[in-house]
Design a protein around this motif. Structure first.
Motif, PDB file in Angstrom:
ATOM      1  N   UNK A   1       0.843  -1.172   0.000  1.00  0.00           N
ATOM      2  CA  UNK A   1       0.000   0.000   0.000  1.00  0.00           C
ATOM      3  C   UNK A   1       0.893   1.240   0.000  1.00  0.00           C
ATOM      4  N   UNK A   2       0.566   2.192  -0.870  1.00  0.00           N
ATOM      5  CA  UNK A   2       1.344   3.413  -0.952  1.00  0.00           C
ATOM      6  C   UNK A   2       0.406   4.612  -0.920  1.00  0.00           C
ATOM      7  N   UNK A   3       0.459   5.350   0.167  1.00  0.00           N
ATOM      8  CA  UNK A   3      -0.321   6.575   0.303  1.00  0.00           C
ATOM      9  C   UNK A   3       0.620   7.705   0.680  1.00  0.00           C
ATOM     10  N   UNK A   4       0.297   8.876   0.218  1.00  0.00           N
ATOM     11  CA  UNK A   4       1.069  10.071   0.560  1.00  0.00           C
ATOM     12  C   UNK A   4       0.101  11.101   1.118  1.00  0.00           C
ATOM     13  N   UNK A   5       0.416  11.652   2.263  1.00  0.00           N
ATOM     14  CA  UNK A   5      -0.404  12.675   2.902  1.00  0.00           C
ATOM     15  C   UNK A   5      -0.163  13.977   2.148  1.00  0.00           C
ATOM     16  N   UNK A   6      -1.126  14.401   1.328  1.00  0.00           N
ATOM     17  CA  UNK A   6      -0.889  15.536   0.439  1.00  0.00           C
ATOM     18  C   UNK A   6      -1.587  16.823   0.864  1.00  0.00           C
ATOM     19  N   UNK A   7      -2.791  16.743   1.445  1.00  0.00           N
ATOM     20  CA  UNK A   7      -3.548  17.945   1.782  1.00  0.00           C
ATOM     21  C   UNK A   7      -4.255  17.797   3.111  1.00  0.00           C
TER      22      UNK A   7
END
Length: 115
Positions: A1-7
């Motif tokens: 799983x790859x998530x990036x905290x963007x906003x």
């Protein structure tokens, strides 16, 4: 799983006014989006803040809030109050942090300066 905290998305009655206020507090540049929202561009590695227009006023205490760590707590509290923040009592009692609210009533804390 790859998530990036963007906003971090922040609801606002007046997105331009609230984004401009937070831009002054944080020193981050504000940009209009193609959707009519406003984004504050954060420094490298931190999420941007995206202000989204909503028709209703804020009601009740925030379920999530910002903790901001200054170099000089009293100087920052005074500066942010001068920009239009106000003191808020959310039941914190006598603590080392100061609870304030932005012009639309969103609570945030200015923590003690850390060495």
């Amino acid at each position: 799983m790859t998530l990036r905290f963007s906003d971090v998305c922040i609801d606002a009655r007046d997105v331009r006014a609230l984004a401009s206020w937070w831009a002054a507090v944080l020193g981050w540049p504000a940009e209009d989006t193609d959707d009519g929202d406003v984004v504050l561009r954060s420094p490298e590695g931190a999420p941007d803040w995206l202000f989204l227009e909503v028709p209703e006023d804020k009601t009740g205490k925030n379920r999530i809030h910002f903790d901001l760590t200054p170099d000089d707590q009293q100087a920052e509290v005074d500066r942010v109050l001068g920009l239009g923040a106000r003191h808020v009592d959310v039941g914190q009692g006598d603590e080392s942090w100061v609870v304030l609210a932005d012009p639309e009533g969103n609570e945030f804390c200015i923590l003690s300066a850390q060495d």
